[in-house]
Scaffold this motif. Structure first.
Motif, PDB file in Angstrom:
ATOM      1  N   SER A   3       8.244  13.139   0.202  1.00 38.52           N
ATOM      2  CA  SER A   3       8.807  11.825   0.536  1.00 38.52           C
ATOM      3  C   SER A   3       8.257  11.289   1.853  1.00 38.52           C
ATOM      4  O   SER A   3       8.280  10.086   2.094  1.00 38.52           O
ATOM      5  CB  SER A   3      10.331  11.880   0.569  1.00 38.52           C
ATOM      6  OG  SER A   3      10.757  12.776   1.574  1.00 38.52           O
ATOM      7  N   SER A   4       7.734  12.160   2.711  1.00 31.79           N
ATOM      8  CA  SER A   4       7.149  11.694   3.979  1.00 31.79           C
ATOM      9  C   SER A   4       5.863  10.892   3.754  1.00 31.79           C
ATOM     10  O   SER A   4       5.369  10.245   4.661  1.00 31.79           O
ATOM     11  CB  SER A   4       6.869  12.872   4.915  1.00 31.79           C
ATOM     12  OG  SER A   4       5.858  13.707   4.378  1.00 31.79           O
ATOM     13  N   PHE A   5       5.333  10.917   2.526  1.00 31.60           N
ATOM     14  CA  PHE A   5       4.133  10.164   2.181  1.00 31.60           C
ATOM     15  C   PHE A   5       4.459   8.828   1.503  1.00 31.60           C
ATOM     16  O   PHE A   5       3.570   8.060   1.191  1.00 31.60           O
ATOM     17  CB  PHE A   5       3.251  10.976   1.226  1.00 31.60           C
ATOM     18  CG  PHE A   5       2.707  12.243   1.828  1.00 31.60           C
ATOM     19  CD1 PHE A   5       1.560  12.231   2.599  1.00 31.60           C
ATOM     20  CD2 PHE A   5       3.355  13.456   1.617  1.00 31.60           C
ATOM     21  CE1 PHE A   5       1.058  13.396   3.145  1.00 31.60           C
ATOM     22  CE2 PHE A   5       2.852  14.628   2.172  1.00 31.60           C
ATOM     23  CZ  PHE A   5       1.700  14.593   2.931  1.00 31.60           C
ATOM     24  N   LYS A   6       5.732   8.574   1.263  1.00 30.29           N
ATOM     25  CA  LYS A   6       6.131   7.383   0.506  1.00 30.29           C
ATOM     26  C   LYS A   6       6.118   6.131   1.385  1.00 30.29           C
ATOM     27  O   LYS A   6       6.790   6.075   2.413  1.00 30.29           O
ATOM     28  CB  LYS A   6       7.530   7.589  -0.074  1.00 30.29           C
ATOM     29  CG  LYS A   6       7.968   6.459  -0.969  1.00 30.29           C
ATOM     30  CD  LYS A   6       9.339   6.728  -1.547  1.00 30.29           C
ATOM     31  CE  LYS A   6       9.784   5.540  -2.374  1.00 30.29           C
ATOM     32  NZ  LYS A   6      11.137   5.707  -2.871  1.00 30.29           N
ATOM     33  N   PRO A   7       5.371   5.111   0.963  1.00 32.90           N
ATOM     34  CA  PRO A   7       5.347   3.869   1.731  1.00 32.90           C
ATOM     35  C   PRO A   7       6.624   3.063   1.531  1.00 32.90           C
ATOM     36  O   PRO A   7       7.292   3.177   0.500  1.00 32.90           O
ATOM     37  CB  PRO A   7       4.142   3.118   1.152  1.00 32.90           C
ATOM     38  CG  PRO A   7       4.001   3.638  -0.231  1.00 32.90           C
ATOM     39  CD  PRO A   7       4.484   5.078  -0.195  1.00 32.90           C
ATOM     40  N   THR A   8       6.949   2.236   2.517  1.00 33.74           N
ATOM     41  CA  THR A   8       8.084   1.326   2.390  1.00 33.74           C
ATOM     42  C   THR A   8       7.778   0.296   1.309  1.00 33.74           C
ATOM     43  O   THR A   8       8.627  -0.022   0.481  1.00 33.74           O
ATOM     44  CB  THR A   8       8.360   0.610   3.728  1.00 33.74           C
ATOM     45  OG1 THR A   8       8.415   1.583   4.782  1.00 33.74           O
ATOM     46  CG2 THR A   8       9.661  -0.165   3.685  1.00 33.74           C
ATOM     47  N   TRP A   9       6.549  -0.244   1.356  1.00 34.96           N
ATOM     48  CA  TRP A   9       6.091  -1.230   0.379  1.00 34.96           C
ATOM     49  C   TRP A   9       4.662  -0.901  -0.040  1.00 34.96           C
ATOM     50  O   TRP A   9       3.931  -0.229   0.686  1.00 34.96           O
ATOM     51  CB  TRP A   9       6.102  -2.643   0.968  1.00 34.96           C
ATOM     52  CG  TRP A   9       7.455  -3.128   1.368  1.00 34.96           C
ATOM     53  CD1 TRP A   9       8.460  -3.550   0.541  1.00 34.96           C
ATOM     54  CD2 TRP A   9       7.968  -3.273   2.699  1.00 34.96           C
ATOM     55  NE1 TRP A   9       9.553  -3.937   1.283  1.00 34.96           N
ATOM     56  CE2 TRP A   9       9.278  -3.781   2.616  1.00 34.96           C
ATOM     57  CE3 TRP A   9       7.439  -3.039   3.971  1.00 34.96           C
ATOM     58  CZ2 TRP A   9      10.065  -4.049   3.712  1.00 34.96           C
ATOM     59  CZ3 TRP A   9       8.219  -3.294   5.076  1.00 34.96           C
ATOM     60  CH2 TRP A   9       9.519  -3.790   4.947  1.00 34.96           C
ATOM     61  N   MET A  10       4.257  -1.422  -1.187  1.00 31.37           N
ATOM     62  CA  MET A  10       2.876  -1.306  -1.667  1.00 31.37           C
ATOM     63  C   MET A  10       2.393  -2.717  -2.014  1.00 31.37           C
ATOM     64  O   MET A  10       2.933  -3.353  -2.919  1.00 31.37           O
ATOM     65  CB  MET A  10       2.811  -0.403  -2.908  1.00 31.37           C
ATOM     66  CG  MET A  10       3.125   1.045  -2.611  1.00 31.37           C
ATOM     67  SD  MET A  10       3.395   2.099  -4.081  1.00 31.37           S
ATOM     68  CE  MET A  10       2.022   1.716  -5.122  1.00 31.37           C
ATOM     69  N   VAL A  11       1.399  -3.195  -1.271  1.00 31.20           N
ATOM     70  CA  VAL A  11       0.857  -4.541  -1.452  1.00 31.20           C
ATOM     71  C   VAL A  11      -0.647  -4.391  -1.652  1.00 31.20           C
ATOM     72  O   VAL A  11      -1.287  -3.596  -0.968  1.00 31.20           O
ATOM     73  CB  VAL A  11       1.166  -5.434  -0.224  1.00 31.20           C
ATOM     74  CG1 VAL A  11       0.535  -6.810  -0.370  1.00 31.20           C
ATOM     75  CG2 VAL A  11       2.667  -5.561  -0.011  1.00 31.20           C
ATOM     76  N   GLU A  12      -1.196  -5.161  -2.561  1.00 31.71           N
ATOM     77  CA  GLU A  12      -2.614  -5.013  -2.891  1.00 31.71           C
ATOM     78  C   GLU A  12      -3.541  -5.117  -1.687  1.00 31.71           C
ATOM     79  O   GLU A  12      -4.480  -4.358  -1.559  1.00 31.71           O
ATOM     80  CB  GLU A  12      -3.031  -6.045  -3.938  1.00 31.71           C
ATOM     81  CG  GLU A  12      -2.592  -5.667  -5.330  1.00 31.71           C
ATOM     82  CD  GLU A  12      -3.353  -6.442  -6.373  1.00 31.71           C
ATOM     83  OE1 GLU A  12      -3.464  -7.679  -6.253  1.00 31.71           O
ATOM     84  OE2 GLU A  12      -3.847  -5.788  -7.313  1.00 31.71           O
ATOM     85  N   SER A  13      -3.273  -6.073  -0.785  1.00 29.19           N
ATOM     86  CA  SER A  13      -4.188  -6.324   0.330  1.00 29.19           C
ATOM     87  C   SER A  13      -3.427  -6.735   1.575  1.00 29.19           C
ATOM     88  O   SER A  13      -2.380  -7.386   1.493  1.00 29.19           O
ATOM     89  CB  SER A  13      -5.153  -7.454  -0.073  1.00 29.19           C
ATOM     90  OG  SER A  13      -5.850  -7.943   1.046  1.00 29.19           O
ATOM     91  N   ILE A  14      -3.958  -6.386   2.718  1.00 29.86           N
ATOM     92  CA  ILE A  14      -3.351  -6.780   3.991  1.00 29.86           C
ATOM     93  C   ILE A  14      -3.251  -8.302   4.094  1.00 29.86           C
ATOM     94  O   ILE A  14      -2.331  -8.834   4.690  1.00 29.86           O
ATOM     95  CB  ILE A  14      -4.128  -6.179   5.189  1.00 29.86           C
ATOM     96  CG1 ILE A  14      -3.316  -6.309   6.482  1.00 29.86           C
ATOM     97  CG2 ILE A  14      -5.518  -6.796   5.326  1.00 29.86           C
ATOM     98  CD1 ILE A  14      -3.894  -5.540   7.659  1.00 29.86           C
ATOM     99  N   TYR A  15      -4.198  -8.999   3.461  1.00 25.27           N
ATOM    100  CA  TYR A  15      -4.245 -10.459   3.554  1.00 25.27           C
ATOM    101  C   TYR A  15      -3.119 -11.138   2.791  1.00 25.27           C
ATOM    102  O   TYR A  15      -2.905 -12.337   2.944  1.00 25.27           O
ATOM    103  CB  TYR A  15      -5.607 -10.973   3.067  1.00 25.27           C
ATOM    104  CG  TYR A  15      -6.747 -10.225   3.699  1.00 25.27           C
ATOM    105  CD1 TYR A  15      -6.878 -10.151   5.090  1.00 25.27           C
ATOM    106  CD2 TYR A  15      -7.690  -9.570   2.925  1.00 25.27           C
ATOM    107  CE1 TYR A  15      -7.907  -9.441   5.681  1.00 25.27           C
ATOM    108  CE2 TYR A  15      -8.737  -8.862   3.512  1.00 25.27           C
ATOM    109  CZ  TYR A  15      -8.827  -8.803   4.886  1.00 25.27           C
ATOM    110  OH  TYR A  15      -9.849  -8.098   5.470  1.00 25.27           O
TER     111      TYR A  15
END
Length: 182
Positions: A3-15
């Motif tokens: 779980s320490s590897f789990k992101p808060t969010w997943m978005v395709e691109s920083i932009y």
């Protein structure tokens, strides 16, 4: 443990991350990985898209700081072009670089966001430092030789996390709609 590897969010691109999304989460500062997150790993130049995104963040009083495991020389070259502060040799996933940012700037952990393309370094390090995270897809499908092993391990970790939490999906924005997997 994973779980320490789990992101808060997943978005395709920083932009696709906008000031409005950040303000909704009370984010005032963004730590961004450099290679394959902000720019292509094999090109030290910033694209027009990168420059426009940085300008948008600055216009909206969102502090952007590059946090990279790369050398000072490599990071400084890009940071100078983009007129951004930077923390090189961060040793992610250790918390050293994240703590340096927390000490250097007047923002609390909850006001920071880490954006990166690797769960092993960017996401795990930020999670350990108590900073929210966005995992983005790498700009390029290829990687430097030293990142390839991480990608292999990441694939195993992501498969485990996705199986455990079906809500972990790529989105078009932090709060946006899910993107159909291709």
């Amino acid at each position: 443990m994973l779980s320490s590897f789990k992101p808060t969010w997943m978005v395709e691109s920083i932009y696709q991350i906008t000031p409005e999304q950040l303000k909704r989460e009370n984010i005032k500062a963004v730590l961004t990985d450099l290679d394959n997150t902000l720019i292509a790993w094999n090109n030290p130049e910033a694209t027009e898209e990168t420059i426009a995104w940085i300008k948008l963040m600055k216009k909206n009083d969102i502090k952007v700081v590059i946090l990279s495991n790369n050398s000072r020389k490599r990071v400084k070259k890009v940071a100078s072009i983009l007129e951004l502060d930077f923390i090189p040799s961060a040793l992610k996933p250790l918390t050293r670089g994240f703590k340096k940012a927390l000490e250097q700037y007047p923002f609390s952990e909850s006001e920071w966001l880490m954006v990166g393309d690797q769960v092993i370094t960017d996401i795990r390090g930020a999670n350990k430092a108590g900073i929210k995270t966005v995992l983005v897809k790498p700009i390029l499908d290829s990687d430097a030789w030293n990142t390839r092993l991480n990608r292999f391990i990441e694939l195993k970790i992501m498969n485990y996390l996705l199986k455990k939490d079906p809500e972990m999906k790529w989105r078009d924005t932090i709060h946006g709609r899910r993107i159909k997997e291709q």
